[in-house]
Design a protein around this motif. Structure first.
Motif, PDB file in Angstrom:
ATOM      1  N   ARG A  12     -27.926 137.400 -31.178  1.00 49.48           N
ATOM      2  CA  ARG A  12     -26.963 137.773 -32.216  1.00 49.48           C
ATOM      3  C   ARG A  12     -27.575 138.706 -33.242  1.00 49.48           C
ATOM      4  NH1 ARG A  12     -24.392 132.339 -34.443  1.00 49.48           N
ATOM      5  NH2 ARG A  12     -23.195 133.836 -35.681  1.00 49.48           N
ATOM      6  N   ALA A  13     -28.910 138.736 -33.307  1.00 45.99           N
ATOM      7  CA  ALA A  13     -29.611 139.632 -34.231  1.00 45.99           C
ATOM      8  C   ALA A  13     -30.660 140.390 -33.421  1.00 45.99           C
ATOM      9  CB  ALA A  13     -30.244 138.827 -35.363  1.00 45.99           C
ATOM     10  N   ASP A  14     -31.650 140.986 -34.114  1.00 47.48           N
ATOM     11  CA  ASP A  14     -32.671 141.747 -33.408  1.00 47.48           C
ATOM     12  C   ASP A  14     -33.556 140.866 -32.539  1.00 47.48           C
ATOM     13  OD1 ASP A  14     -31.767 144.066 -34.544  1.00 47.48           O
ATOM     14  OD2 ASP A  14     -33.206 144.039 -36.200  1.00 47.48           O
ATOM     15  N   SER A  15     -33.640 139.590 -32.838  1.00 43.89           N
ATOM     16  CA  SER A  15     -34.470 138.660 -32.088  1.00 43.89           C
ATOM     17  C   SER A  15     -33.808 137.291 -32.119  1.00 43.89           C
ATOM     18  CB  SER A  15     -35.877 138.568 -32.690  1.00 43.89           C
ATOM     19  OG  SER A  15     -35.813 137.967 -33.965  1.00 43.89           O
ATOM     20  N   VAL A  16     -34.263 136.410 -31.217  1.00 44.57           N
ATOM     21  CA  VAL A  16     -33.703 135.063 -31.228  1.00 44.57           C
ATOM     22  C   VAL A  16     -34.071 134.362 -32.538  1.00 44.57           C
ATOM     23  CG1 VAL A  16     -35.659 134.102 -29.949  1.00 44.57           C
ATOM     24  CG2 VAL A  16     -33.490 132.895 -29.950  1.00 44.57           C
ATOM     25  N   ARG A  17     -35.276 134.634 -33.051  1.00 44.19           N
ATOM     26  CA  ARG A  17     -35.693 134.021 -34.322  1.00 44.19           C
ATOM     27  C   ARG A  17     -34.758 134.429 -35.449  1.00 44.19           C
ATOM     28  NH1 ARG A  17     -36.857 131.507 -38.124  1.00 44.19           N
ATOM     29  NH2 ARG A  17     -38.868 130.640 -38.784  1.00 44.19           N
ATOM     30  N   GLY A  18     -34.387 135.696 -35.435  1.00 44.86           N
ATOM     31  CA  GLY A  18     -33.487 136.180 -36.471  1.00 44.86           C
ATOM     32  C   GLY A  18     -32.050 135.742 -36.294  1.00 44.86           C
ATOM     33  N   SER A  19     -31.735 135.206 -35.101  1.00 45.80           N
ATOM     34  CA  SER A  19     -30.372 134.746 -34.829  1.00 45.80           C
ATOM     35  C   SER A  19     -30.134 133.324 -35.297  1.00 45.80           C
ATOM     36  CB  SER A  19     -30.088 134.827 -33.317  1.00 45.80           C
ATOM     37  OG  SER A  19     -30.224 136.139 -32.845  1.00 45.80           O
ATOM     38  N   LEU A  20     -31.200 132.628 -35.706  1.00 46.83           N
ATOM     39  CA  LEU A  20     -31.105 131.213 -36.029  1.00 46.83           C
ATOM     40  C   LEU A  20     -31.295 130.969 -37.521  1.00 46.83           C
ATOM     41  CD1 LEU A  20     -33.378 129.860 -33.150  1.00 46.83           C
ATOM     42  CD2 LEU A  20     -30.880 129.824 -33.199  1.00 46.83           C
ATOM     43  N   THR A  21     -30.581 129.996 -38.060  1.00 45.60           N
ATOM     44  CA  THR A  21     -30.851 129.532 -39.412  1.00 45.60           C
ATOM     45  C   THR A  21     -32.094 128.644 -39.383  1.00 45.60           C
ATOM     46  OG1 THR A  21     -29.556 127.494 -39.172  1.00 45.60           O
ATOM     47  CG2 THR A  21     -28.355 129.491 -39.857  1.00 45.60           C
ATOM     48  N   GLU A  22     -32.643 128.332 -40.542  1.00 37.98           N
ATOM     49  CA  GLU A  22     -33.826 127.481 -40.589  1.00 37.98           C
ATOM     50  C   GLU A  22     -33.549 126.103 -39.982  1.00 37.98           C
ATOM     51  OE1 GLU A  22     -36.987 128.143 -41.306  1.00 37.98           O
ATOM     52  OE2 GLU A  22     -36.291 130.214 -41.418  1.00 37.98           O
ATOM     53  N   GLU A  23     -32.352 125.584 -40.231  1.00 38.92           N
ATOM     54  CA  GLU A  23     -31.988 124.290 -39.652  1.00 38.92           C
ATOM     55  C   GLU A  23     -31.932 124.385 -38.133  1.00 38.92           C
ATOM     56  OE1 GLU A  23     -28.373 120.976 -39.593  1.00 38.92           O
ATOM     57  OE2 GLU A  23     -28.236 122.737 -40.916  1.00 38.92           O
ATOM     58  N   PHE A 330     -25.316 127.388 -30.290  1.00 39.34           N
ATOM     59  CA  PHE A 330     -24.895 126.543 -31.403  1.00 39.34           C
ATOM     60  C   PHE A 330     -23.399 126.794 -31.570  1.00 39.34           C
ATOM     61  CE2 PHE A 330     -29.402 126.559 -32.305  1.00 39.34           C
ATOM     62  CZ  PHE A 330     -29.625 125.279 -32.781  1.00 39.34           C
ATOM     63  N   GLY A 331     -22.630 126.197 -30.668  1.00 41.66           N
ATOM     64  CA  GLY A 331     -21.208 126.511 -30.598  1.00 41.66           C
ATOM     65  C   GLY A 331     -21.001 127.790 -29.821  1.00 41.66           C
TER      66      GLY A 331
END
Length: 440
Positions: A12-23, A330-331
């Protein structure tokens, strides 16, 4: 020209890390468990090995990429021998960290009588060769093997020729070492070379599991220690794997993703491809009848639900375009991975490893027993089918029982009767190798 096998990742963003919230990061990291270096073999809890007659500390005879590798050899003299007389060098294979020579002895000498004891009864002196960094460059550890060959010649009493080989990547390391010595005009005095489930054409670790190792490391870094993807990014892994990815977000070709693999293959050609002097023996833990383990392509193995997290990973599909191999949702999907023109490696005949089982155990997921193990070294790779190492996948399920002699780079080979564990001590394979060495 045929298109290369490849992998494509969407986030959803440039990377999977950037696609996720901290939670969400915490949820995924927690779901992946606390495993250390992915794909590294667990250390044996207890081993039994006799005290060697000699220990050699070895230093590579030349550096590679600025690194001079080191290792150690344990020498076990044959029954009745007071000095090294008929040396057989047996090199350790691919894994993370230093070799455990006691564990190598214990593994290959299981049973009564054990394989190594039977060699010594035949008057053969066994030299177990280990490396301080099994995951480093093949050429660097081949320099340690070359030093071991020179040491064996120096300490040998008489002039009986050597037998040199190894298990897994150890067979590739010794193959390169002998070929390199020949290319330099050095007489290695070896008349038999053997490889025990060695990935001559390449090996396979599921691409989706490689990606999950990188993902785990990026979400749960290990300060001051090796990361979860340390083994998969190692020089040796890049050089031996048919398909490799550099990160969880990588999209692109998988057979030429690493320069280290293409450079190594060029280097192997430069030194002669295979050593020419020795008679070349190959053993494969995979079946030779073209029948692999029961792993239907595209079958989901992991289907983790920690509401609202869903993580799914599939057995490698067979060819096709944009075939799903992994998703995190996540949904809605936040990361998805798909392969194109990648064949069904997981279920190919070959020596197996419990990649899926180890990961499932760490995650705490139930897994069907048949899914625990998948192909690591395809049988056609272990018997060195005469193919281009970048383009051999069309023959993954080839029946090898009536193979023409000119279809392999080896002089003779033996496949197991079923698809046994990679590097496993099969009675069929051991008896065959002992028979090949009996007249030596």
């Amino acid at each position: 020209m045929a298109q290369e096998p490849r992998i494509d990742v969407e986030t959803r963003a440039d990377s999977v890390r950037g696609s996720l919230t901290e939670e969400q990061v915490e949820r995924v990291a927690d779901a992946l468990g606390q495993q250390g270096v992915w794909f590294a073999a667990p250390r044996p809890s207890a081993v039994s090995a006799p005290r060697p007659d000699r220990i050699w500390d070895l230093v590579g005879d030349q550096p590679h990429e600025g690194r001079t590798a080191t290792g150690r050899a344990a020498v076990y003299l044959a029954q009745g021998h007071a000095a090294l007389t008929r040396p057989l060098i047996f090199a350790d294979g691919f894994d993370y960290g230093p070799s455990d020579l006691d564990a190598l002895w214990s593994h290959f000498n299981a049973g009564a009588p054990g394989f190594l004891d039977r060699l010594r009864t035949m008057g053969i002196d066994v030299i177990l060769l280990g490396f301080d960094e099994r995951q480093t460059y093949i050429q660097a550890n081949a320099a340690v093997a070359a030093t071991c060959v020179r040491r064996a010649i120096q300490e040998r009493r008489g002039d009986l020729p050597l037998v040199v080989g190894g298990v897994s990547l150890g067979g590739m390391i010794t193959r390169y070492a002998l070929a390199r010595l020949e290319s330099e005009g050095v007489d290695h005095q070896t008349d038999k070379y053997f490889s025990y489930d060695t990935p001559h054409l390449g090996a396979w670790i599921p691409l989706v599991l490689q990606q999950l190792a990188y993902l785990h490391e990026s979400l749960l870094p290990q300060p001051g220690g090796p990361g979860q993807a340390e083994l998969i990014r190692s020089p040796a892994a890049q050089q031996l794997l048919w398909g490799w990815v550099e990160s969880e977000d990588y999209s692109g070709p998988v057979t030429t993703a690493s320069r280290l693999r293409t450079d190594f293959l060029d280097d192997l050609r430069r030194v002669g491809w295979f050593p020419m002097r020795p008679y070349k023996l190959g053993l494969a833990n995979g079946a030779g009848d073209g029948m692999g383990p029961d792993l239907p392509p595209g079958t989901p193995v992991f289907d983790l639900h920690h509401d609202p997290l869903q993580l799914t990973a599939w057995i490698q599909p067979d060819l096709g375009e944009l075939q799903n191999v992994g998703t995190i949702k996540f949904g809605v999907p936040v990361w998805s991975s798909a392969t194109s023109r990648v064949p069904a490696f997981d279920g190919a005949p070959g020596g197996t490893l419990d990649f899926w089982g180890r990961v499932a155990d760490e995650i705490g997921l139930p897994i069907q027993e048949r899914f625990r193990r998948s192909c690591f070294v395809p049988a056609i790779s272990a018997i060195a089918l005469a193919r281009d190492p970048l383009r051999w996948q069309a023959d993954l399920y080839k029946d090898l029982r009536d193979l023409r002699k000119d279809e392999t780079f080896l002089d003779v080979f033996c496949c197991d009767t079923g698809n046994s564990a990679h590097g496993g001590v099969s009675q069929v394979l051991v008896d065959w190798l002992l028979e090949q060495l009996a007249g030596w």
